[in-house]
Write a protein that holds these residues in place. Sequence first.
Motif, PDB file in Angstrom:
ATOM      1  N   GLN A 156       0.829  -1.199   0.000  1.00 41.77           N
ATOM      2  CA  GLN A 156       0.000   0.000   0.000  1.00 41.77           C
ATOM      3  C   GLN A 156       0.869   1.257   0.000  1.00 41.77           C
ATOM      4  OE1 GLN A 156      -3.214  -0.374  -0.398  1.00 41.77           O
ATOM      5  NE2 GLN A 156      -3.241  -2.596  -0.077  1.00 41.77           N
ATOM      6  N   GLY A 157       0.250   2.397  -0.248  1.00 45.32           N
ATOM      7  CA  GLY A 157       0.957   3.677  -0.199  1.00 45.32           C
ATOM      8  C   GLY A 157       2.121   3.724  -1.169  1.00 45.32           C
ATOM      9  N   SER A 158       3.294   4.093  -0.673  1.00 45.25           N
ATOM     10  CA  SER A 158       4.472   4.225  -1.532  1.00 45.25           C
ATOM     11  C   SER A 158       4.947   2.882  -2.072  1.00 45.25           C
ATOM     12  CB  SER A 158       5.611   4.892  -0.756  1.00 45.25           C
ATOM     13  OG  SER A 158       6.004   4.094   0.357  1.00 45.25           O
ATOM     14  N   PHE A 159       4.462   1.778  -1.483  1.00 45.00           N
ATOM     15  CA  PHE A 159       4.856   0.457  -1.956  1.00 45.00           C
ATOM     16  C   PHE A 159       3.988  -0.024  -3.124  1.00 45.00           C
ATOM     17  CE2 PHE A 159       5.944   0.320   2.662  1.00 45.00           C
ATOM     18  CZ  PHE A 159       7.325   0.229   2.526  1.00 45.00           C
ATOM     19  N   ALA A 160       2.874   0.662  -3.404  1.00 47.11           N
ATOM     20  CA  ALA A 160       1.905   0.161  -4.376  1.00 47.11           C
ATOM     21  C   ALA A 160       2.484   0.081  -5.791  1.00 47.11           C
ATOM     22  CB  ALA A 160       0.651   1.039  -4.363  1.00 47.11           C
ATOM     23  N   THR A 161       3.135   1.145  -6.240  1.00 50.79           N
ATOM     24  CA  THR A 161       3.642   1.154  -7.613  1.00 50.79           C
ATOM     25  C   THR A 161       4.724   0.114  -7.834  1.00 50.79           C
ATOM     26  OG1 THR A 161       3.030   3.470  -7.964  1.00 50.79           O
ATOM     27  CG2 THR A 161       4.752   2.560  -9.388  1.00 50.79           C
ATOM     28  N   PRO A 162       5.767   0.046  -6.975  1.00 47.58           N
ATOM     29  CA  PRO A 162       6.762  -1.010  -7.202  1.00 47.58           C
ATOM     30  C   PRO A 162       6.174  -2.412  -7.112  1.00 47.58           C
ATOM     31  CG  PRO A 162       7.202   0.183  -5.153  1.00 47.58           C
ATOM     32  CD  PRO A 162       6.188   0.958  -5.898  1.00 47.58           C
ATOM     33  N   PHE A 163       5.168  -2.603  -6.234  1.00 49.05           N
ATOM     34  CA  PHE A 163       4.549  -3.926  -6.176  1.00 49.05           C
ATOM     35  C   PHE A 163       3.834  -4.243  -7.483  1.00 49.05           C
ATOM     36  CE2 PHE A 163       0.627  -6.362  -5.610  1.00 49.05           C
ATOM     37  CZ  PHE A 163       1.189  -7.592  -5.306  1.00 49.05           C
ATOM     38  N   ALA A 164       3.029  -3.317  -7.977  1.00 52.41           N
ATOM     39  CA  ALA A 164       2.289  -3.555  -9.214  1.00 52.41           C
ATOM     40  C   ALA A 164       3.239  -3.863 -10.367  1.00 52.41           C
ATOM     41  CB  ALA A 164       1.416  -2.344  -9.547  1.00 52.41           C
ATOM     42  N   GLU A 165       4.326  -3.114 -10.450  1.00 53.79           N
ATOM     43  CA  GLU A 165       5.288  -3.335 -11.534  1.00 53.79           C
ATOM     44  C   GLU A 165       5.966  -4.695 -11.409  1.00 53.79           C
ATOM     45  OE1 GLU A 165       7.870   0.008 -11.188  1.00 53.79           O
ATOM     46  OE2 GLU A 165       6.506   1.385 -12.241  1.00 53.79           O
ATOM     47  N   THR A 166       6.367  -5.043 -10.200  1.00 54.68           N
ATOM     48  CA  THR A 166       7.066  -6.308  -9.985  1.00 54.68           C
ATOM     49  C   THR A 166       6.129  -7.492 -10.195  1.00 54.68           C
ATOM     50  OG1 THR A 166       8.537  -5.231  -8.401  1.00 54.68           O
ATOM     51  CG2 THR A 166       8.454  -7.637  -8.355  1.00 54.68           C
ATOM     52  N   ALA A 167       4.921  -7.412  -9.639  1.00 51.68           N
ATOM     53  CA  ALA A 167       3.960  -8.508  -9.795  1.00 51.68           C
ATOM     54  C   ALA A 167       3.582  -8.702 -11.255  1.00 51.68           C
ATOM     55  CB  ALA A 167       2.715  -8.245  -8.953  1.00 51.68           C
ATOM     56  N   THR A 168       3.393  -7.600 -11.991  1.00 52.53           N
ATOM     57  CA  THR A 168       3.043  -7.694 -13.410  1.00 52.53           C
ATOM     58  C   THR A 168       4.163  -8.363 -14.199  1.00 52.53           C
ATOM     59  OG1 THR A 168       1.635  -5.730 -13.286  1.00 52.53           O
ATOM     60  CG2 THR A 168       2.430  -6.377 -15.458  1.00 52.53           C
ATOM     61  N   ALA A 169       5.395  -7.978 -13.910  1.00 55.45           N
ATOM     62  CA  ALA A 169       6.531  -8.599 -14.603  1.00 55.45           C
ATOM     63  C   ALA A 169       6.613 -10.082 -14.297  1.00 55.45           C
ATOM     64  CB  ALA A 169       7.829  -7.900 -14.200  1.00 55.45           C
ATOM     65  N   PHE A 170       6.410 -10.449 -13.047  1.00 58.04           N
ATOM     66  CA  PHE A 170       6.479 -11.857 -12.672  1.00 58.04           C
ATOM     67  C   PHE A 170       5.358 -12.656 -13.319  1.00 58.04           C
ATOM     68  CE2 PHE A 170       4.919 -15.230  -9.833  1.00 58.04           C
ATOM     69  CZ  PHE A 170       6.020 -16.074  -9.867  1.00 58.04           C
ATOM     70  N   LEU A 171       4.136 -12.127 -13.274  1.00 53.95           N
ATOM     71  CA  LEU A 171       2.987 -12.844 -13.819  1.00 53.95           C
ATOM     72  C   LEU A 171       3.047 -12.977 -15.330  1.00 53.95           C
ATOM     73  CD1 LEU A 171       0.195 -11.237 -11.619  1.00 53.95           C
ATOM     74  CD2 LEU A 171       0.999 -13.609 -11.486  1.00 53.95           C
ATOM     75  N   SER A 172       3.850 -12.163 -15.991  1.00 54.09           N
ATOM     76  CA  SER A 172       3.965 -12.248 -17.451  1.00 54.09           C
ATOM     77  C   SER A 172       4.619 -13.546 -17.886  1.00 54.09           C
ATOM     78  CB  SER A 172       4.791 -11.068 -17.984  1.00 54.09           C
ATOM     79  OG  SER A 172       6.157 -11.199 -17.619  1.00 54.09           O
ATOM     80  N   GLY A 173       5.269 -14.247 -16.958  1.00 52.91           N
ATOM     81  CA  GLY A 173       5.891 -15.517 -17.275  1.00 52.91           C
ATOM     82  C   GLY A 173       7.288 -15.400 -17.856  1.00 52.91           C
ATOM     83  N   GLN A 174       7.857 -14.202 -17.803  1.00 53.00           N
ATOM     84  CA  GLN A 174       9.172 -14.000 -18.406  1.00 53.00           C
ATOM     85  C   GLN A 174      10.317 -14.235 -17.433  1.00 53.00           C
ATOM     86  OE1 GLN A 174       9.121 -10.092 -20.148  1.00 53.00           O
ATOM     87  NE2 GLN A 174       7.371 -10.534 -21.458  1.00 53.00           N
ATOM     88  N   TRP A 175      10.015 -14.383 -16.149  1.00 54.43           N
ATOM     89  CA  TRP A 175      11.077 -14.640 -15.180  1.00 54.43           C
ATOM     90  C   TRP A 175      11.481 -16.099 -15.250  1.00 54.43           C
ATOM     91  CZ3 TRP A 175      10.442 -11.990  -9.767  1.00 54.43           C
ATOM     92  CH2 TRP A 175      10.264 -10.612  -9.945  1.00 54.43           C
ATOM     93  N   SER A 176      12.762 -16.354 -15.301  1.00 48.66           N
ATOM     94  CA  SER A 176      13.274 -17.718 -15.259  1.00 48.66           C
ATOM     95  C   SER A 176      14.763 -17.646 -14.943  1.00 48.66           C
ATOM     96  CB  SER A 176      13.069 -18.437 -16.603  1.00 48.66           C
ATOM     97  OG  SER A 176      13.792 -17.789 -17.636  1.00 48.66           O
ATOM     98  N   GLY A 177      15.316 -18.785 -14.584  1.00 53.14           N
ATOM     99  CA  GLY A 177      16.753 -18.811 -14.298  1.00 53.14           C
ATOM    100  C   GLY A 177      17.069 -19.745 -13.181  1.00 53.14           C
ATOM    101  N   ALA A 178      18.282 -20.286 -13.186  1.00 53.40           N
ATOM    102  CA  ALA A 178      18.704 -21.232 -12.162  1.00 53.40           C
ATOM    103  C   ALA A 178      18.945 -20.502 -10.845  1.00 53.40           C
ATOM    104  CB  ALA A 178      19.971 -21.943 -12.607  1.00 53.40           C
ATOM    105  N   ARG A 179      18.685 -21.201  -9.749  1.00 49.32           N
ATOM    106  CA  ARG A 179      18.937 -20.650  -8.432  1.00 49.32           C
ATOM    107  C   ARG A 179      20.329 -21.050  -7.958  1.00 49.32           C
ATOM    108  NH1 ARG A 179      13.690 -22.133  -4.927  1.00 49.32           N
ATOM    109  NH2 ARG A 179      15.049 -21.413  -3.269  1.00 49.32           N
TER     110      ARG A 179
END
Length: 251
Positions: free
Chosen positions: A228-251
């Motif tokens: 919420q608040g100042s955290f809302a925009t970075p959360f929306a951007e990060t969640a959208t990027a993750f949900l797009s399915g483009q994140w991958s890579g070895a741990r």
Amino acid sequence: GHTVELNGMEMHYEEHGAGDALVLLHSGTQTTRMWDPFVARFSTDHRVIAVDLRGHGGSTNPESLWTTRQFAADVSALLDHLGIDRFSAIGASAGAMTLLQMAIQEPEQVERMVVIGVGTYIPTPCRKILAPTTADALSQAGWARLRSQHHHGDAQIRALYGWVASLAVEYDDMSFTPPALATITAPTLVVHGDRDYCFPASMAWDIYQAIPDAYLWVVPNGGHVPIQGSFATPFAETATAFLSGQWSGAR
């Protein structure tokens, strides 16, 4: 919004947008309104289904069943009703616990998920905070806010706060072992505030380590559910990027 009868209760939910299903599960004592700052963003690429969990908002709870396992069964029944057999999801706190239950019970149904402010169990310091919870301590403004979101009278609000207090002595429902978490097949983003009053960040690390395909985002100076608040925009951007399915890579 819409209301459907299932599992002996009335469940309220809202739909926005079109595309692959994205289920939004709010935290305890909240409602679908929690997601208002994010619905426009998420619904550009998804069919967003925002759910009022049992006993919250427009949803009833005539049998007083207050477990995340029951919440999970209710959401699964709703998705069956809507003809959705595979979905992505975002859950916060009790909503995240509900989502973990669903991903463990029916791993093939969850495509990707974001869990926010969740732990492997409720630790003793958190239980001490939860135990004295009572609606009697609410201010007039607090009552007004809750009455605007929960639509079944003051008794519903008191029941919600009674459930929160009861979590101080609950030891089975909100408990996730590494072997159980290891059965989750969905790529998972774990979002956690480093100032979470209930779950230490070490629990977020444990969940990240246990789920085979997981990512961990510890939010600096973030409290419980830091979106919420100042955290809302970075959360929306990060969640959208993750949900797009483009994140991958070895741990």
